[in-house]
Scaffold this active site. Structure first.
Site, PDB file in Angstrom:
ATOM      1  N   GLN A 110       0.816  -1.207   0.000  1.00  0.00           N
ATOM      2  CA  GLN A 110       0.000   0.000   0.000  1.00  0.00           C
ATOM      3  C   GLN A 110       0.855   1.265   0.000  1.00  0.00           C
ATOM      4  OE1 GLN A 110      -3.205   0.291  -0.462  1.00  0.00           O
ATOM      5  NE2 GLN A 110      -3.090   2.518  -0.332  1.00  0.00           N
ATOM      6  N   GLU A 111       1.974   1.217   0.696  1.00  0.00           N
ATOM      7  CA  GLU A 111       2.819   2.403   0.831  1.00  0.00           C
ATOM      8  C   GLU A 111       3.577   2.739  -0.450  1.00  0.00           C
ATOM      9  OE1 GLU A 111       3.148   4.601   3.101  1.00  0.00           O
ATOM     10  OE2 GLU A 111       2.158   3.742   4.848  1.00  0.00           O
ATOM     11  N   SER A 112       4.212   1.734  -1.048  1.00  0.00           N
ATOM     12  CA  SER A 112       5.112   2.021  -2.177  1.00  0.00           C
ATOM     13  C   SER A 112       4.950   1.088  -3.364  1.00  0.00           C
ATOM     14  CB  SER A 112       6.565   1.931  -1.699  1.00  0.00           C
ATOM     15  OG  SER A 112       6.880   0.582  -1.341  1.00  0.00           O
TER      16      SER A 112
END
Length: 232
Positions: A110-112
């Site tokens: 989700q972050e990167s």
């Protein structure tokens, strides 16, 4: 000069010189050397890079030259450990920091989306999108290093999980919006981005558990470090 008498000495010297070329002699012997100079009627073979050790041979005694891979480079290639995959790093971080590897992977996705060089508009960096201040507090010197970033992010997740008594929802909300926002609203803040973030990470985490069949999906808020599914 008697060429055969020199061969033993030359071979000994060449074994210490890490030669890059081989001179082939008419008598069947070979001489390893670094560089050579051709002169009228003779050839000078330099045994070392400093050109302090050399031997002069009649050109007629040399039948040819061939290249040889540098043993130093070969050893370096054979002894250099291959770069670790993200999966390997996550597994190590999971064991070290006591956070479920699927939970860490879900946050990374989700972050990167797995991009170790990712930089957000707010300045968050790396696989787990650590802000510079947070990275510094976690001892991360290079946020673009997958290993440092994942270990830092996993450590931070562990700290948040302990802070919120294993509540994965509050942990993710704090990871995204900060602990102050969670404290202010006593839970997930009414930020659309944060709410969607929490939902997506938990959905990914539960899907991972169902896919690997290691745990059954549930609606509990069990500490991801101890296994089980997070609440939807």
């Amino acid at each position: 000069m008697q060429v055969p008498r020199l061969i033993a000495t030359l071979l000994l010297l060449s074994s210490l010189a890490f030669a890059a070329e081989i001179a082939e002699l008419r008598n069947g012997f070979t001489i390893r050397h670094r560089t050579r100079e051709m002169h009228e009627g003779s050839v000078r073979l330099y045994i070392d890079d400093q050109k302090k050790s050399f031997v002069d041979l009649p050109a007629a005694e040399v039948t040819g030259f061939s290249s040889e891979p540098d043993p130093i480079a070969s050893r370096q290639q054979s002894t250099t450990s291959p770069a670790k995959s993200t999966g390997q790093i996550v597994s190590e971080a999971s064991v070290k920091h006591g956070v479920d590897s699927d939970f860490i992977q879900s946050v990374i996705k989700q972050e990167s989306a797995g991009n170790a060089k990712a930089v957000s508009r707010s300045g968050a960096r790396g696989l787990m999108q650590l802000m510079p201040g947070t990275a510094s507090q976690l001892g991360v010197k290079d946020s673009f290093s997958p290993e440092q970033n994942v270990h830092g992010g996993a450590r931070y997740l562990r700290e948040l999980l302990e802070r919120y008594n294993g509540d994965a929802v509050k942990t993710l909300a704090a990871y995204n919006a900060g602990p102050r926002a969670v404290a202010r609203y006593n839970g997930v803040p009414p930020y659309r981005e944060t709410q969607r973030y929490v939902q997506r990470v938990i959905r990914e985490y539960n899907n991972s558990k169902r896919h690997t069949k290691t745990k059954t999906a549930s609606t509990s808020r069990k500490h991801p470090a101890l296994g089980g599914s997070a609440a939807k």
